[in-house]
Design an enzyme around this catalytic site. Structure first.
Site, PDB file in Angstrom:
ATOM      1  N   MET A  26      27.282  17.881  -0.201  1.00 45.70           N
ATOM      2  CA  MET A  26      26.873  18.108   0.982  1.00 45.70           C
ATOM      3  C   MET A  26      25.607  17.265   1.322  1.00 45.70           C
ATOM      4  O   MET A  26      24.608  17.653   2.083  1.00 45.70           O
ATOM      5  CB  MET A  26      26.839  19.346   1.614  1.00 45.70           C
ATOM      6  CG  MET A  26      28.256  20.218   1.818  1.00 45.70           C
ATOM      7  SD  MET A  26      29.013  19.107   3.270  1.00 45.70           S
ATOM      8  CE  MET A  26      30.589  20.125   3.281  1.00 45.70           C
ATOM      9  N   HIS A 139      19.950  16.691   1.571  1.00 42.99           N
ATOM     10  CA  HIS A 139      20.930  17.495   1.660  1.00 42.99           C
ATOM     11  C   HIS A 139      21.022  17.614   3.241  1.00 42.99           C
ATOM     12  O   HIS A 139      20.257  17.714   3.969  1.00 42.99           O
ATOM     13  CB  HIS A 139      20.818  19.055   1.118  1.00 42.99           C
ATOM     14  CG  HIS A 139      21.861  19.834   1.035  1.00 42.99           C
ATOM     15  ND1 HIS A 139      22.395  20.433   2.024  1.00 42.99           N
ATOM     16  CD2 HIS A 139      22.661  20.101  -0.045  1.00 42.99           C
ATOM     17  CE1 HIS A 139      23.550  21.187   1.840  1.00 42.99           C
ATOM     18  NE2 HIS A 139      23.540  21.085   0.353  1.00 42.99           N
ATOM     19  N   HIS A 140      22.542  17.807   3.566  1.00 42.04           N
ATOM     20  CA  HIS A 140      22.655  17.946   5.096  1.00 42.04           C
ATOM     21  C   HIS A 140      22.109  19.045   5.738  1.00 42.04           C
ATOM     22  O   HIS A 140      21.953  18.958   7.049  1.00 42.04           O
ATOM     23  CB  HIS A 140      24.159  17.695   5.059  1.00 42.04           C
ATOM     24  CG  HIS A 140      24.752  17.197   6.750  1.00 42.04           C
ATOM     25  ND1 HIS A 140      24.130  17.359   7.732  1.00 42.04           N
ATOM     26  CD2 HIS A 140      25.930  16.649   6.858  1.00 42.04           C
ATOM     27  CE1 HIS A 140      24.699  16.727   8.597  1.00 42.04           C
ATOM     28  NE2 HIS A 140      25.730  16.094   8.049  1.00 42.04           N
ATOM     29  N   ALA A 141      21.996  20.201   4.982  1.00 48.57           N
ATOM     30  CA  ALA A 141      21.519  21.323   5.750  1.00 48.57           C
ATOM     31  C   ALA A 141      20.068  21.216   5.990  1.00 48.57           C
ATOM     32  O   ALA A 141      19.403  21.471   7.060  1.00 48.57           O
ATOM     33  CB  ALA A 141      21.462  22.541   4.775  1.00 48.57           C
TER      34      ALA A 141
END
Length: 243
Positions: A26, A139-141
């Site tokens: 991700m 990271h996408h978060a």
């Protein structure tokens, strides 16, 4: 874009962590190619350091509350080491773009270490045609949690005149929260939840048209999710386990 200490991940940001697996990473990123000789590593690292005040999240890491008492939080990394995140590599001769793509594939095939801030920046020299590249990996978060702001977006200027950061970089990490502190935070959020829920109900009553529109959008989104499960992605090379 200041970030408060111990920000909790939104449900969407947390989902990027939950859905990550060995074959579904991700993180997001890109490869930027530049003409001319590369900067010295120390010069690049210092430039990155000078811009970190513009993206405070990039010096924060995940902390997970004990006993599953809430979604993870962002907390300052007390042992933040810039040299871990800013990395240096080189292509073998002749330094073709295909070799650069292969290197990018190896970089992106490795998951980010969740015990550290979730980003990397690689400087790759030796690209044919007197060029070098920067490979970003975040990271996408983290990216989604700060409205798409990535480290690459603050490294470059729109003019030849170098612009200084808007604030001096006098950053000092806040202490990492203990399990007891995270439990207290979770308990406080649980106590305040009924009041927030009542506020949402009152707002729905006062603005029925807006509420109806939001409900319609939610139903449509759930329908799209259901159709995705009913008709999963086809079996193509992009869905294979990452090697």
């Amino acid at each position: 874009m200041p970030q408060g200490h111990l920000d909790r991940l939104s449900a969407l940001d947390a989902s990027f962590l939950t859905n990550e697996s060995a074959s579904t990473h991700m993180h997001v990123g890109g490869i930027l190619i530049f003409e001319g000789p590369p900067p010295a590593y120390d010069e690049l690292a210092e430039h990155v350091r000078s811009r970190l005040s513009l993206v405070p999240r990039f010096r924060q890491k995940l902390v997970v509350p004990p006993f599953g008492t809430g979604r993870p939080l962002w907390s300052d990394d007390e042992t933040f080491n810039l040299s871990y995140h800013v990395r240096h590599s080189a292509l073998p001769t002749p330094g073709t773009e295909e070799q650069l793509r292969l290197l990018g594939g190896r970089i992106y095939s490795q998951q980010l270490d969740r015990s550290k801030p979730l980003w990397e920046l690689w400087m790759v020299q030796g690209l044919e045609g007197d060029r070098f590249a920067l490979v970003t990996k975040t990271h996408h978060a983290m990216v989604d949690g700060v409205s798409g702001v990535d480290i690459a977006t603050v490294l470059f200027d729109l003019t030849r005149d170098v612009s200084a950061p808007t604030e001096p970089d006098d950053w000092v990490a806040d202490h990492a929260p203990s399990d007891a502190e995270m439990l207290v935070i979770g308990a406080g959020e649980a106590i305040s939840f009924p009041g927030r829920a009542i506020g949402r109900i009152a707002g729905a009553i006062q603005h029925p048209n807006r509420t109806a529109h939001q409900i319609a959008e939610s139903v449509e989104a759930l329908g799209e999710v259901a159709s995705a499960f009913a008709d999963p992605a086809p079996d193509v090379p992009l869905n294979e386990e990452i090697g």
